[in-house]
Design a protein around this motif. Structure first.
Motif, mmCIF file in Angstrom:
data_model
loop_
_atom_site.group_PDB
_atom_site.id
_atom_site.type_symbol
_atom_site.label_atom_id
_atom_site.label_comp_id
_atom_site.label_asym_id
_atom_site.label_seq_id
_atom_site.Cartn_x
_atom_site.Cartn_y
_atom_site.Cartn_z
ATOM 1 N N SER A 130 1.038 -1.106 0.388
ATOM 2 C CA SER A 130 -0.019 0.001 0.403
ATOM 3 C C SER A 130 1.076 1.297 -0.037
ATOM 4 O O SER A 130 0.824 2.104 -0.633
ATOM 5 N N ALA A 131 1.819 1.461 0.739
ATOM 6 C CA ALA A 131 2.533 2.272 0.849
ATOM 7 C C ALA A 131 3.340 2.591 -0.614
ATOM 8 O O ALA A 131 3.606 3.733 -0.834
ATOM 9 N N ALA A 132 3.929 1.902 -0.997
ATOM 10 C CA ALA A 132 4.655 1.655 -2.503
ATOM 11 C C ALA A 132 3.928 2.707 -3.586
ATOM 12 O O ALA A 132 3.848 3.635 -4.085
ATOM 13 N N TYR A 133 2.444 1.414 -3.359
ATOM 14 C CA TYR A 133 1.552 2.268 -4.952
ATOM 15 C C TYR A 133 1.539 3.925 -4.353
ATOM 16 O O TYR A 133 1.022 3.937 -5.207
ATOM 17 N N HIS A 141 -3.141 8.238 -10.923
ATOM 18 C CA HIS A 141 -4.008 7.305 -11.548
ATOM 19 C C HIS A 141 -6.155 8.111 -10.859
ATOM 20 O O HIS A 141 -5.700 8.289 -9.436
ATOM 21 N N GLY A 142 -6.153 7.456 -10.970
ATOM 22 C CA GLY A 142 -8.056 8.001 -10.957
ATOM 23 C C GLY A 142 -8.547 7.691 -9.677
ATOM 24 O O GLY A 142 -7.339 6.163 -9.265
ATOM 25 N N TRP A 143 -9.588 7.681 -9.114
ATOM 26 C CA TRP A 143 -9.923 7.157 -8.149
ATOM 27 C C TRP A 143 -10.641 6.144 -8.331
ATOM 28 O O TRP A 143 -10.439 4.831 -7.564
ATOM 29 N N ALA A 144 -11.529 5.580 -9.598
ATOM 30 C CA ALA A 144 -11.694 3.958 -9.740
ATOM 31 C C ALA A 144 -10.109 3.007 -9.598
ATOM 32 O O ALA A 144 -10.482 2.279 -9.064
ATOM 33 N N ILE A 145 -9.130 3.430 -10.053
ATOM 34 C CA ILE A 145 -7.727 2.335 -9.927
ATOM 35 C C ILE A 145 -8.113 2.420 -8.991
ATOM 36 O O ILE A 145 -7.017 1.424 -7.906
ATOM 37 N N SER A 197 16.890 17.295 -17.987
ATOM 38 C CA SER A 197 17.813 17.498 -18.377
ATOM 39 C C SER A 197 17.480 18.760 -20.147
ATOM 40 O O SER A 197 17.471 19.041 -20.494
ATOM 41 N N ARG A 198 16.142 17.718 -20.078
ATOM 42 C CA ARG A 198 15.372 18.132 -21.399
ATOM 43 C C ARG A 198 14.245 19.086 -21.370
ATOM 44 O O ARG A 198 13.389 19.102 -22.500
ATOM 45 N N GLU A 199 14.132 19.545 -20.053
ATOM 46 C CA GLU A 199 13.025 20.239 -19.536
ATOM 47 C C GLU A 199 12.100 19.184 -20.125
ATOM 48 O O GLU A 199 11.085 19.844 -20.427
ATOM 49 N N LEU A 200 11.663 17.890 -19.564
ATOM 50 C CA LEU A 200 10.264 17.324 -20.422
ATOM 51 C C LEU A 200 9.866 17.149 -18.763
ATOM 52 O O LEU A 200 8.646 16.565 -19.595
ATOM 53 N N GLY A 201 10.347 16.904 -17.906
ATOM 54 C CA GLY A 201 8.885 17.153 -16.676
ATOM 55 C C GLY A 201 9.790 15.100 -16.382
ATOM 56 O O GLY A 201 9.443 14.525 -18.138
ATOM 57 N N ILE A 202 8.448 14.792 -15.140
ATOM 58 C CA ILE A 202 8.775 13.361 -14.855
ATOM 59 C C ILE A 202 7.110 13.231 -14.766
ATOM 60 O O ILE A 202 6.641 11.881 -14.342
ATOM 61 N N ASP A 203 6.256 14.082 -14.023
ATOM 62 C CA ASP A 203 4.724 13.540 -13.352
ATOM 63 C C ASP A 203 3.875 14.122 -14.359
ATOM 64 O O ASP A 203 3.192 14.995 -14.372
ATOM 65 N N TRP A 204 3.912 13.088 -15.642
ATOM 66 C CA TRP A 204 2.659 13.356 -16.649
ATOM 67 C C TRP A 204 2.668 11.532 -16.905
ATOM 68 O O TRP A 204 3.299 10.673 -16.968
#
Length: 204
Positions: A130-133, A141-145, A197-204
């Motif tokens: 649960s902690a890892a998830y 993830h959305g509410w349903a998942i 480094s390419r300013e692409l972000g990782i939170d998407w």
């Protein structure tokens, strides 16, 4: 069955140890084939965790397979990203870059799971999983998942059942999990840096 096939946890740890060695050379880019091969070994862990992580297993396996196919014509992860940047398709569904980011989350989830298992030292995997998830997947993830995963947590194997599936005892599992934690940290950092480094972000 060969000895390595009987010890999937060891195969995973060794594969990421080899990847981390390349990362630590700094001047050598990670080959896409080397990366996808190591990541493909992690799939068995998701299947061992049962229904709670079925979504992760299916998603992860398909995206690793995409990277493996791509590696036949694209030599490095760096090149993979550069091609998508040129094609203006980095964030498009099905792009190699997007799939790479999703695979990175999969190996990150396993790293956090192992950290939680080793620190908790209890037989139930519910709290560690649960902690890892919550740390790695839930924010994306959305509410349903999230609700489906929470329900599936009650069907997780126990720690002893998981180790039996992986053909390890407590001491050997601890060694291999720690090896994976250490090596995957380097690999995860490498992939994140490719994006940042390419300013692409990782939170998407």
């Amino acid at each position: 069955m060969a000895a390595g096939e009987q010890k999937p946890l060891r195969r995973i740890a060794d594969a990421f140890d080899s990847l981390a060695a390349t990362v630590n050379l700094r001047s050598v880019p990670i080959e896409a084939a080397h990366f996808s091969d190591a990541c493909s070994r992690v799939s068995i862990l998701f299947s061992c965790l049962g229904i709670a992580f079925k979504f992760a297993e299916m998603d992860y396996v398909s995206k690793v397979e995409d990277l493996r196919e791509a590696s036949k014509s694209i030599s490095t992860l760096q090149s993979m990203l550069e091609l998508d940047i040129k094609g203006n398709c980095v964030r498009q569904g099905g792009s190699h870059s997007r799939n790479l980011l999703r695979v990175k989350r999969g190996i990150d989830m396993v790293k956090v799971l192992f950290e939680e298992i080793l620190s908790a030292n209890v037989n139930s995997l519910k709290d560690p999983a649960s902690a890892a998830y919550s740390k790695v997947f839930a924010p994306h993830h959305g509410w349903a998942i999230r609700k489906a995963v929470a329900a599936g947590m009650y069907a997780l194997p126990s720690r002893s059942q998981l180790l039996k599936k992986l053909n390890e005892d407590d001491e050997s599992a601890r060694i291999e999990m720690q090896k994976y934690i250490t090596s995957s940290k380097s690999v995860i950092g490498y992939v994140e840096e490719l994006f940042l480094s390419r300013e692409l972000g990782i939170d998407w």
